[in-house]
Design an enzyme around this catalytic site. Structure first.
Site, short mmCIF file in Angstrom:
data_model
loop_
_atom_site.label_atom_id
_atom_site.label_comp_id
_atom_site.label_asym_id
_atom_site.label_seq_id
_atom_site.Cartn_x
_atom_site.Cartn_y
_atom_site.Cartn_z
CD GLU A 41 -2.57 0.94 2.86
OE1 GLU A 41 -2.20 0.07 3.68
OE2 GLU A 41 -3.52 1.69 3.06
CE LYS A 112 -7.21 0.92 3.65
NZ LYS A 112 -5.98 1.29 4.39
CB CYS A 145 -4.23 -2.13 4.19
SG CYS A 145 -3.33 -2.49 5.73
CB VAL A 172 -0.18 -0.73 12.14
CG1 VAL A 172 0.58 0.09 11.11
CG2 VAL A 172 -1.65 -0.34 12.17
#
Ligand code: ACM
Length: 261
Positions: A41, A112, A145, A172
């Site tokens: 990404e 996205k 993501c 993350v």
């Protein structure tokens, strides 16, 4: 039909597209035998912008982009296709996008749909329905993501007939998507390639551990948490187009949508 897939895990530099191209060169060189290469990404710009103004400064118009020109040149030289995350400027708007690029330039784009955390202050939510692309006889779609947490999207692409879902990421939350991705691959009987990034930007550390999962839910390639690396796997359409969970259970035809909502 079988194609060779590669995912590239690397550490983009925030706001330095030239450095990102330089970092990618040796990794893409390793991946040049692959028919399809997936990058993380926001690979042109990095992720953790101070604010929207900085994100805009580090964005590119895909029609006038050093990063796109570099990847189109690479794809032309190696007769392959690249999927990359891309900080997309569209007039004064920003999208967290993924591009499909071959030797002719950009042949596909996804924006996205499900923005993560502070991305909501920076990007507009995606306004394009996920589409199906094809390379060397393999059909593929794109998610980005945090889209991973919405099972509807994996299923929607699978119902559209993809063999593979390319998933550029800057994950993350440690280990979470890596649990979900093989399960989604199994439940939809598709391949999934999650190309994650490494490194730290401000208060965010990106978790690496890129994976490729097959239609049985096996992890057939996996990367380390913190190093730059290339993963390879074969994508075999005979496996991804066999939707039988048992000899009497077709995972799509056995659905009972009239009971679902
Ligand atoms: C994410 O969607 N980049 C966590």
């Amino acid at each position: 039909m079988t194609i060779k897939l590669a995912t590239v895990q690397f550490c983009p530099a925030l706001g330095d597209v030239k450095k990102n191209i330089a970092s990618l060169k040796p990794l893409l060189d390793k991946a040049k035998e692959a028919d399809l290469v997936v990058l993380p990404e926001l690979a042109n710009s990095g992720y953790n912008f101070r604010d929207r103004k900085q994100a805009l400064e580090f964005s590119e118009d895909p029609q006038n982009s050093l990063f796109v020109d570099f990847l189109a040149g690479y794809a032309a030289a190696n007769n392959n296709t690249v999927v990359t995350g891309f900080n997309e400027r569209a007039g004064n708007d920003l999208y967290n996008s993924a591009l499909v690029i071959n030797g002719n330039g950009i042949i596909g784009k996804y924006r996205k749909i499900h923005l993560f955390w502070n991305e909501k202050d920076i990007f507009l939510p995606g306004d394009l329905k996920p589409e199906v692309y094809e390379t060397a006889g393999v059909r593929f779609g794109l998610l980005i993501c945090f889209d991973w947490i919405f099972p509807e999207l994996w299923r929607a692409l699978a119902l559209k007939g993809v063999d593979l879902i390319c998933h550029p990421s800057n994950l993350v939350l440690p280990g979470k998507a890596q649990k979900a991705v093989p399960v989604q691959a199994m439940m939809n009987r598709v391949y999934i390639a999650t190309a994650n990034r490494t490194g730290t930007e401000g208060n965010l550390t990106f978790t690496g551990n890129s994976i490729i999962a097959d239609p049985e839910g096996n992890v057939i390639a996996s990367a380390s948490p913190a190093s730059e690396e290339v993963l390879f796997a074969d994508v075999d359409t005979e496996k991804s187009r066999n939707k039988m969970a048992t000899p009497r259970n077709h995972i799509f035809n056995d659905r009972r949508p009239e009971f679902y909502f």
